[in-house]
Design an enzyme around this catalytic site. Structure first.
Site, PDB file in Angstrom:
ATOM      1  N   HIS A   1      43.629  42.392  58.887  1.00  0.00           N
ATOM      2  CA  HIS A   1      43.170  41.455  57.820  1.00  0.00           C
ATOM      3  C   HIS A   1      42.126  41.178  57.178  1.00  0.00           C
ATOM      4  O   HIS A   1      41.554  40.678  56.461  1.00  0.00           O
ATOM      5  CB  HIS A   1      42.764  39.920  59.545  1.00  0.00           C
ATOM      6  CG  HIS A   1      44.003  39.305  59.833  1.00  0.00           C
ATOM      7  ND1 HIS A   1      43.669  38.124  60.576  1.00  0.00           N
ATOM      8  CD2 HIS A   1      44.963  40.028  59.626  1.00  0.00           C
ATOM      9  CE1 HIS A   1      44.649  38.219  61.316  1.00  0.00           C
ATOM     10  NE2 HIS A   1      45.776  38.482  60.726  1.00  0.00           N
TER      11      HIS A   1
ATOM     12  N   GLU B   1      53.386  33.866  61.795  1.00  0.00           N
ATOM     13  CA  GLU B   1      53.012  34.383  62.778  1.00  0.00           C
ATOM     14  C   GLU B   1      51.262  33.993  62.820  1.00  0.00           C
ATOM     15  O   GLU B   1      50.460  33.174  63.334  1.00  0.00           O
ATOM     16  CB  GLU B   1      53.300  35.562  63.213  1.00  0.00           C
ATOM     17  CG  GLU B   1      52.491  36.472  64.605  1.00  0.00           C
ATOM     18  CD  GLU B   1      50.742  36.797  63.968  1.00  0.00           C
ATOM     19  OE1 GLU B   1      50.553  36.806  65.868  1.00  0.00           O
ATOM     20  OE2 GLU B   1      50.751  37.031  62.911  1.00  0.00           O
ATOM     21  N   GLU B   2      51.047  34.415  61.311  1.00  0.00           N
ATOM     22  CA  GLU B   2      49.646  34.417  60.960  1.00  0.00           C
ATOM     23  C   GLU B   2      48.611  32.950  61.778  1.00  0.00           C
ATOM     24  O   GLU B   2      47.246  33.016  61.670  1.00  0.00           O
ATOM     25  CB  GLU B   2      49.275  34.459  59.636  1.00  0.00           C
ATOM     26  CG  GLU B   2      49.407  36.225  59.345  1.00  0.00           C
ATOM     27  CD  GLU B   2      48.646  37.090  60.448  1.00  0.00           C
ATOM     28  OE1 GLU B   2      47.869  37.136  61.503  1.00  0.00           O
ATOM     29  OE2 GLU B   2      48.824  38.370  60.262  1.00  0.00           O
TER      30      GLU B   2
ATOM     31  N   ASP C   1      49.878  44.836  59.565  1.00  0.00           N
ATOM     32  CA  ASP C   1      49.952  43.555  60.397  1.00  0.00           C
ATOM     33  C   ASP C   1      51.092  43.054  59.637  1.00  0.00           C
ATOM     34  O   ASP C   1      51.148  41.844  58.151  1.00  0.00           O
ATOM     35  CB  ASP C   1      48.912  42.949  60.390  1.00  0.00           C
ATOM     36  CG  ASP C   1      48.452  41.628  61.157  1.00  0.00           C
ATOM     37  OD1 ASP C   1      49.737  40.967  61.624  1.00  0.00           O
ATOM     38  OD2 ASP C   1      47.719  40.879  60.719  1.00  0.00           O
TER      39      ASP C   1
ATOM     40  N   HIS D   1      56.545  40.392  63.071  1.00  0.00           N
ATOM     41  CA  HIS D   1      56.537  39.429  62.154  1.00  0.00           C
ATOM     42  C   HIS D   1      56.293  39.917  60.611  1.00  0.00           C
ATOM     43  O   HIS D   1      56.146  40.496  59.919  1.00  0.00           O
ATOM     44  CB  HIS D   1      55.416  38.269  62.421  1.00  0.00           C
ATOM     45  CG  HIS D   1      54.105  38.652  62.397  1.00  0.00           C
ATOM     46  ND1 HIS D   1      53.413  38.728  61.528  1.00  0.00           N
ATOM     47  CD2 HIS D   1      53.191  39.068  63.106  1.00  0.00           C
ATOM     48  CE1 HIS D   1      52.193  39.267  61.473  1.00  0.00           C
ATOM     49  NE2 HIS D   1      52.234  39.606  62.792  1.00  0.00           N
TER      50      HIS D   1
ATOM     51  N   ASP E   1      52.648  44.349  67.803  1.00  0.00           N
ATOM     52  CA  ASP E   1      51.790  43.577  66.333  1.00  0.00           C
ATOM     53  C   ASP E   1      50.607  43.889  66.542  1.00  0.00           C
ATOM     54  O   ASP E   1      49.427  43.220  66.627  1.00  0.00           O
ATOM     55  CB  ASP E   1      52.302  41.912  66.109  1.00  0.00           C
ATOM     56  CG  ASP E   1      51.528  41.404  65.783  1.00  0.00           C
ATOM     57  OD1 ASP E   1      51.265  41.954  64.220  1.00  0.00           O
ATOM     58  OD2 ASP E   1      51.675  40.370  65.516  1.00  0.00           O
TER      59      ASP E   1
END
Lengths: 472, 472
Positions: free
Chosen positions: A438, A332-333, A293, A281, A361
């Site tokens: 994140h 995606e998130e 990510d 993604h 991922d």
């Protein structure tokens, strides 16, 4: 025992026995040979090509491709200009690479949330600013309250949270065993709580708060505190201190936005309507530069497909029979929203049959042990085939174990509808990955040059084998 | 080979040979025996007492002692109220513990620097805030300039830095091989530079900028950038982009301040004027809570001395012959200033003779391998004795190697004047320690409960042996 010898042994001796055993028919041998040749078919050359990038003066090919994107555009939050600019840039580059069918597909009605200048301050027993990141979906708020601490939702249920700010400070039980607490604002609100402080969802921290989705379903403010300060607050409370915190958030929901998935193909030479899907993604959170990510997933898929494309241009026997499709999902998130929309809009398209779907991922790290795995969902035949590919990769210095798993990320929708599905998770994917996930630390520095390269080799092998086998 | 067997062997067989060899006089045996008994003398009981804190329902004794201080007062920057409050609190607690001669000694004329709301912003090729911490000693500034990058001072010398902001982005060569770059603002200023960005001095980062002293001798602004963003800026420059940064600092020097060293004794029963010094420093940087640097050192010294004190109250044969003195230095972070002042003001005091000095300030972690070491400075006799203590600790499950080193931290002044000196550096002290050092991550969470406990055992052994041996 050296793993290559192990693999050699389990492949070699059955073959010899099949050859030597003249008392039975040759069916076993023939089947083994056909499978072997179908797996091997060009895969060795493809992997060797990827491994030998230094000889072609393109060391760190995928690493550099990704670095240029994330350095020039930065993180790529849904709704941000930098995400849409990155999508434009990547799409143009894929066209320049000469892939087929390069285009974007719009995804409408996506949640638009923007981080503001958020402050959370310990007011009692002493005053100092806590090191936090808001949970995405949270809205502006300014509340002050006493903090209570619980470690589980069961404990929350048996605690009077009315009017309190709740600190959820769970033990780390792996990401998928812990992330529900980041999404716990609605439970805290139902229990009467006026705000959520949640321990960052990671096993290790250097004062590095975490963010992620989880606050959209509640009206109370929700923030991640660092592991260190979650422990600090818990200690103060357990010593009998009254702990009071002010949560002052400017982050806000801005309604709906649109974004785009990126699609690019190597059109199949014999079965162009059958699709082998490799994906990652492109969107990220708005911290760090979204390198790991899931920039790494994109870069590995890109190098995998570029390799097959380059080799098939030089030698048509490398051309895949099925279409190999790369997709870089958006949104995606926020809950696999780009992939979900793609699935919904394509599922009735009779000119497309998804033969296999995949993603990485959880960190495109080079595999260094058999703890690296294909999280696999599918039937027994498909699993056997996946095991053959894993064995082949292992024999070629990229150790992989096949594990049944329902954790399929963006390709979950296809997996749930019966398409064979794989998510690659490296041996660093369960723990080390979540040091950075994140956080402000999601930068290119995490990856060694060969991480993306060796992950690309995995996807190139999957793409090549599954685009060319007769059937599962 | 198991290290205990190794130690057993090198102790046991010489003894047996000494006993069996009737053809020579018994001098060797007698000397070995005396040394052995002098090392062993009560040390086993002291170490066992510390190890058995669980049986006394005081698991994590030192950990909890430290947590209360750093949780209640926070970080302890020189010049801050929290440092002086912490000094008061710790001093009162030492009095309650019943130590002798508990008092503070004022240290005047110390530099008072305060961090402000500092912002460093990448302006070109795109705009975003960099993740920084000012280098202490830097003053308010607002400069914008193009960034050039160098990796060494030699490279700086051969580069035209006139009017430029200089990014020093050196390779990590251990702390003491890298920290000079954080102190490089004066060199950059001499080269014509208008600002310093320096890579954080640590081997690993999760978007975790570092701070520390180093800017007081120059007039240009100086900040640490994260490892990740140092790499990012270097990549942008190497790709030919013009990189422009604005440095807008509010941090400032506020003239002079005073602080206090804390002194506490177990007065020697036979040679009270001879001093065995165990120490750590109480001040910290203004990030995290100063738990590791050097709260851990303080806590280990405290538990070591408390143990000897408790045991000698129950059994006078544990009472040390020399005075064991604990000191918690102030103003270490600004250049060992508290210790230096103490040395200067005490060196002519003829009623005090320093027999041995020590500190731990590189992470009070439990030793788990012979990579843990006593950085030792002294003569051959003293080193032999230190080796005996290290062997004894190793035999008791606390592996230690003795290494000649001039790195003595706060006790450098005594070491340089000829007093035997030890700095304990655990096997996590050269690398892991610097993940957290001078960052927002310096919290209690770093320490396991047995880290401080086992470091305390080391200082208790040093204190007990060196306060009781006849001579070196």
């Amino acid at each position: 025992m050296d793993v290559r010898w192990f693999i050699f042994t389990i492949w070699f001796f059955p073959l010899i026995f099949a050859i030597l055993d003249t008392s039975q028919d040759k069916q076993t041998f023939v089947v083994v040979s056909r499978l072997e040749s179908e797996i091997e078919n060009k895969t060795t050359e493809i992997i060797e090509y990827i491994k030998n990038e230094e000889e072609r003066n393109e060391t760190g090919l995928a690493w550099n491709w990704l670095a240029e994107i994330v350095d020039d555009f930065g993180h790529r939050l849904l709704g941000s200009e930098s995400l849409e600019k990155s999508i434009d840039f990547v799409t143009e580059n894929l066209k320049k690479d000469g892939f087929d069918n390069v285009h974007t597909e719009e995804v409408p009605d996506l949640p638009h949330w923007e981080r503001g200048d958020d402050k959370v301050t310990l007011m009692e027993p002493r005053v100092f600013p806590l090191n936090i990141l808001a949970v995405a979906g949270t809205d502006p708020a300014n509340v002050t309250g006493e903090v209570i601490v619980v470690k589980t939702f069961e404990e929350l249920d048996s605690t009077n949270a009315e009017g309190k700010i709740v600190l959820l400070n769970p033990a780390w039980k792996g990401y998928f065993g812990t992330v529900q607490f980041r999404r716990g604002a609605d439970k805290v609100e139902k229990a009467g709580g006026i705000g959520l402080l949640v321990r960052s969802v990671g096993p290790f921290s250097i004062g590095s708060p975490h963010t992620g989705s989880g606050a959209a379903k509640s009206t109370i403010p929700a923030v991640c505190v660092t592991n260190e300060e979650a422990d600090l607050l818990e200690r103060l409370i357990k010593r009998g201190k009254t702990v009071v915190v002010n949560i002052n958030l400017k982050s806000r929901n801005l309604g709906k936005t649109t974004s785009r998935n990126i699609i690019f193909d190597i059109t199949g030479s014999e079965k162009p309507n059958e699709i082998v899907l490799l994906s990652g993604h492109i969107d990220s959170w708005d911290v760090g530069q979204g390198a790991m990510d899931d920039g790494g997933g994109m870069a590995a898929v890109w190098q995998a497909m570029l390799t097959i494309k380059r080799l098939s241009e030089k030698d048509p026997s490398f051309a895949p029979k099925r279409t190999i499709r790369g997709v870089f999902w958006t949104a995606e998130e926020q809950g696999l929203l780009g992939a979900k929309y793609y699935f919904e809009t394509h599922k009735k398209n009779e000119s497309e049959k998804f033969f296999f779907v995949s993603e990485t991922d959880q960190g495109a790290f080079r595999s260094r042990s058999l703890k690296s795995k294909f999280n696999f969902k599918g039937n027994k035949n498909e699993k056997n085939r996946m095991q053959q590919i894993a064995d082949f990769l292992t024999f070629n210095g990229i150790p992989i174990t096949v594990v049944d798993s329902n954790l399929q990320g963006d390709v979950q929708f296809w997996a749930d509808s019966g398409v064979a599905s794989v998510n690659y998770v490296s041996d660093q994917g369960e723990d080390y990955y979540f040091y950075f996930h994140h956080t402000h630390g999601d930068y290119m520095t995490i990856f060694k040059e060969d991480d993306l390269q060796y992950t690309a080799a995995i996807f190139a092998a999957l793409g090549n084998v599954l685009a060319n086998i007769e059937d599962w």
